[in-house]
Design a protein around this motif. Structure first.
Motif, PDB file in Angstrom:
ATOM      1  N   VAL A 362      -5.395  -1.566  11.098  1.00  0.00           N
ATOM      2  CA  VAL A 362      -6.158  -1.904   9.896  1.00  0.00           C
ATOM      3  C   VAL A 362      -5.405  -3.052   9.209  1.00  0.00           C
ATOM      4  N   GLY A 363      -6.141  -4.060   8.782  1.00  0.00           N
ATOM      5  CA  GLY A 363      -5.497  -5.244   8.188  1.00  0.00           C
ATOM      6  C   GLY A 363      -4.947  -4.966   6.793  1.00  0.00           C
ATOM      7  N   ARG A 364      -3.979  -5.779   6.380  1.00  0.00           N
ATOM      8  CA  ARG A 364      -3.309  -5.539   5.090  1.00  0.00           C
ATOM      9  C   ARG A 364      -4.234  -5.715   3.881  1.00  0.00           C
ATOM     10  N   ASN A 365      -5.366  -6.422   4.077  1.00  0.00           N
ATOM     11  CA  ASN A 365      -6.318  -6.574   2.959  1.00  0.00           C
ATOM     12  C   ASN A 365      -7.556  -5.692   3.112  1.00  0.00           C
ATOM     13  N   GLU A 366      -7.597  -4.904   4.156  1.00  0.00           N
ATOM     14  CA  GLU A 366      -8.798  -4.072   4.382  1.00  0.00           C
ATOM     15  C   GLU A 366      -8.858  -2.842   3.486  1.00  0.00           C
ATOM     16  N   THR A 367      -7.695  -2.384   3.053  1.00  0.00           N
ATOM     17  CA  THR A 367      -7.616  -1.287   2.081  1.00  0.00           C
ATOM     18  C   THR A 367      -6.584  -1.703   1.038  1.00  0.00           C
ATOM     19  N   ALA A 368      -6.558  -1.008  -0.093  1.00  0.00           N
ATOM     20  CA  ALA A 368      -5.566  -1.350  -1.121  1.00  0.00           C
ATOM     21  C   ALA A 368      -4.142  -1.119  -0.612  1.00  0.00           C
ATOM     22  N   PHE A 369      -3.939  -0.163   0.287  1.00  0.00           N
ATOM     23  CA  PHE A 369      -2.622   0.065   0.903  1.00  0.00           C
ATOM     24  C   PHE A 369      -2.271  -1.198   1.682  1.00  0.00           C
ATOM     25  N   SER A 370      -1.202  -1.864   1.277  1.00  0.00           N
ATOM     26  CA  SER A 370      -0.967  -3.217   1.779  1.00  0.00           C
ATOM     27  C   SER A 370       0.028  -3.327   2.947  1.00  0.00           C
ATOM     28  N   PHE A 371       1.033  -2.451   2.988  1.00  0.00           N
ATOM     29  CA  PHE A 371       2.132  -2.655   3.940  1.00  0.00           C
ATOM     30  C   PHE A 371       1.766  -2.211   5.358  1.00  0.00           C
ATOM     31  N   ARG A 372       0.730  -2.816   5.921  1.00  0.00           N
ATOM     32  CA  ARG A 372       0.246  -2.410   7.242  1.00  0.00           C
ATOM     33  C   ARG A 372       1.182  -2.847   8.362  1.00  0.00           C
ATOM     34  N   GLU A 373       1.988  -3.888   8.098  1.00  0.00           N
ATOM     35  CA  GLU A 373       2.865  -4.341   9.182  1.00  0.00           C
ATOM     36  C   GLU A 373       4.209  -3.617   9.170  1.00  0.00           C
ATOM     37  N   ALA A 374       4.467  -2.810   8.130  1.00  0.00           N
ATOM     38  CA  ALA A 374       5.740  -2.076   8.096  1.00  0.00           C
ATOM     39  C   ALA A 374       5.755  -1.084   9.261  1.00  0.00           C
ATOM     40  N   THR A 375       6.943  -0.838   9.778  1.00  0.00           N
ATOM     41  CA  THR A 375       7.053   0.075  10.922  1.00  0.00           C
ATOM     42  C   THR A 375       7.342   1.487  10.447  1.00  0.00           C
ATOM     43  N   TRP A 376       8.037   1.598   9.300  1.00  0.00           N
ATOM     44  CA  TRP A 376       8.395   2.911   8.782  1.00  0.00           C
ATOM     45  C   TRP A 376       8.263   2.955   7.255  1.00  0.00           C
ATOM     46  N   ALA A 377       8.103   4.158   6.744  1.00  0.00           N
ATOM     47  CA  ALA A 377       8.273   4.416   5.309  1.00  0.00           C
ATOM     48  C   ALA A 377       9.471   5.355   5.216  1.00  0.00           C
ATOM     49  N   GLN A 378      10.497   4.905   4.511  1.00  0.00           N
ATOM     50  CA  GLN A 378      11.705   5.729   4.413  1.00  0.00           C
ATOM     51  C   GLN A 378      11.778   6.354   3.030  1.00  0.00           C
ATOM     52  N   VAL A 379      12.194   7.597   2.977  1.00  0.00           N
ATOM     53  CA  VAL A 379      12.352   8.247   1.680  1.00  0.00           C
ATOM     54  C   VAL A 379      13.663   9.033   1.652  1.00  0.00           C
ATOM     55  N   ILE A 380      14.386   8.831   0.553  1.00  0.00           N
ATOM     56  CA  ILE A 380      15.666   9.516   0.348  1.00  0.00           C
ATOM     57  C   ILE A 380      15.396  10.538  -0.745  1.00  0.00           C
TER      58      ILE A 380
END
Ligand code: FAD
Length: 459
Positions: A362-380
């Motif tokens: 899904v493209g980065r402008n196709e939804t409000a969620f933008s970080f489509r090219e990121a490989t991971w979401a990290q959370v501490i």
């Protein structure tokens, strides 16, 4: 000032309860999942139906009350509750209807993911959600939705077909690709900024029994494991999801006693491909380095979804810091090993969730969620039952994040952020921010819906 007469009028118009300070339920009703949050709303409207939601929205707007919306109450920053204002509490709106022929599920705004998994599993179907079954459908979906099925089926928003909303002026709309496409675009990542979502329609997938569970390795192997994982998970079949973690082994079953309270690294896997190919798919994983513990095997999907529920009951102290990550460089891995090895309490952890595979289509402008090219979401996440350890878990998470942030992609997943300010929100929405502001200007110019990662109107 709210008069008693106003409050009585509101009460008489609601099917659900109106809870005020001093009432027996007040202290329970104002609590959210994060025990660090201690807010005192003026009123809590436990809505029963859409009519109640319309009444409550109109009341907050007409009386200039701060308005919070509570879906599952899981938001770490406590965005499901506010001080002094009105909380629209959707926890009584839990209707679910599965359409097995169309492979869709209609879910009311107060459901948590365990409710949905229970309903859809009876039909051998599932939709992408998160990693804990007590998380609210509404908040998780509106921020994006990352979970065990991300690589195969995309984010939760990629499976959202339609939603019903009550807008700031009290009107009701159904949004989809055909109906109010601007709002449909905005709510797929833009959070609760645009209205109260009273129901969602999701696409379902034939996912029933999966091959899943955690594998742990010694801390001494963490750097090697992370280097192997970064290459493996981006090339693995999309039916295979696995998030990397540093954690302390909980002191209880199913974990063997000799591992209790030991800090380890691990990967929590979920394979949804053909069962007869599961062992072959896991062969390169098991043969790279023999795990300390391997609990991976066939499980019903809702069991996988609720594996961690007992460790994380409501009311613990939670402090989160997060980032999107494009590349796990050797330098970043060294920092993860350093801070991941120094987890301050048994419940604290760090997770690195893949958001590649189908989520990348899904493209980065196709939804409000933008970080489509990121490989991971990290959370501490610093977590502990004891408020006395609050400072310790906050200090660890901040120090870890400060060191690692320079290696990140920029913004963070909105659902993993606490109160971090406008610049972080803009960095997260990037090129989509201006379009979100334009939609906010159109539907909520006075910013009635502002207890969220707020997109401020510019009018
Ligand atoms: C233990 C834990 C595990 C988690 N795991 C995951 C995970 O695996 N994947 C993932 O993506 N996220 C995960 N999250 C993050 C989660 O997505 C967010 O905390 C999310 O905000 C929770 O939604 P909620 O409805 O429970 O929250 P709430 O606190 O009720 O609300 C959060 C926000 O959403 C808005 N909101 C809620 N309901 C509505 C509605 N009906 N209409 C409009 N706005 C609404 C509120 O205004 C508020 O701003 C997890 C959180 C926790 C605490």
């Amino acid at each position: 000032m709210l008069s008693e007469e106003h409050i009585q009028t509101l009460k008489s118009r609601l099917r659900g309860e109106l809870i005020e300070p001093g009432s027996a339920e007040y202290d329970v009703a104002r609590k959210v999942y994060n025990g660090m949050i201690d807010r005192h709303p003026r009123l809590i409207a436990r809505c029963r139906d859409v009519a109640d939601v319309i009444t409550a929205v109109n009341f907050a707007r007409d009386n200039d009350l701060l308005l919070a919306i509570r879906g599952g109450g899981h938001n770490a920053g406590g965005l499901g509750v506010c001080d002094d204002g009105l909380v629209i509490d959707l926890s009584r709106m839990k209707g679910i209807r599965v359409d097995p022929e169309a492979r869709t599920v209609r879910v009311e705004g107060g459901c948590v993911w365990g409710d949905v998994d229970h309903a859809t599993h009876a039909f051998g179907l599932a939709t992408p959600c998160g990693f804990i079954s007590t998380t609210g459908v509404a908040g998780l979906t509106l921020g994006g939705g990352i979970g065990h099925l991300t690589r195969r089926c995309g984010l939760t928003v990629d499976n959202l077909l339609e939603a019903d909303l009550v807008l700031a002026d009290g009107s009701f709309v159904t949004v989809s690709a055909e109906k109010s496409p601007d709002l449909y675009w905005a709510i797929r990542g833009g959070g609760g900024n645009f209205g109260v979502v009273t129901s969602f329609l999701f696409r379902l997938h034939p996912i029933d029994t999966v091959y899943a569970g955690p594998m742990f390795w010694e801390l001494e192997q963490a750097a090697d494991m992370m280097r192997w994982y970064r290459d493996f998970i981006t090339r693995a079949p999309e039916e295979l999801n696995g998030f990397f973690a540093f954690l302390v082994v909980p002191p209880g079953p199913p974990f063997p006693e000799h591992l209790h309270n030991r800090t380890v690294c691990g990967i929590v896997w979920c394979y949804t491909g053909p069962m007869e190919q599961a062992e072959t798919t896991f062969e390169p994983i098991r043969s790279f380095k023999t795990p300390l513990l391997d609990l991976v095997g066939p499980l019903p999907y809702p069991v996988v979804q609720s594996l961690f529920d007992p460790i994380y009951p409501p009311g613990l102290q939670w402090y989160w810091k997060a980032d999107f990550v494009n590349e796990l460089s050797d330098e970043a891995i060294a920092l993860d090993v350093k801070y991941g090895s120094a987890i301050p309490t048994m419940h604290s952890t760090v997770h690195i969730y893949p958001i590649n595979g189908a989520a990348h289509r899904v493209g980065r402008n196709e939804t409000a969620f933008s970080f489509r090219e990121a490989t991971w979401a990290q959370v501490i996440v610093g977590v502990d039952p004891d408020p006395a350890n609050k400072d310790r878990i906050i200090a660890w998470a901040r120090e870890y994040w400060d060191a690692l942030h320079p290696y990140s992609a920029g913004g963070a997943y909105v659902n993993f952020m606490m109160e971090e300010g406008d610049d972080r929100i803009k960095a997260t929405y990037r090129g989509n921010y201006e379009r979100l502001v334009a939609i906010k200007n159109k539907y909520d110019p006075t910013n009635l819906f502002r207890v969220n990662q707020n997109i401020k109107p510019s009018v």
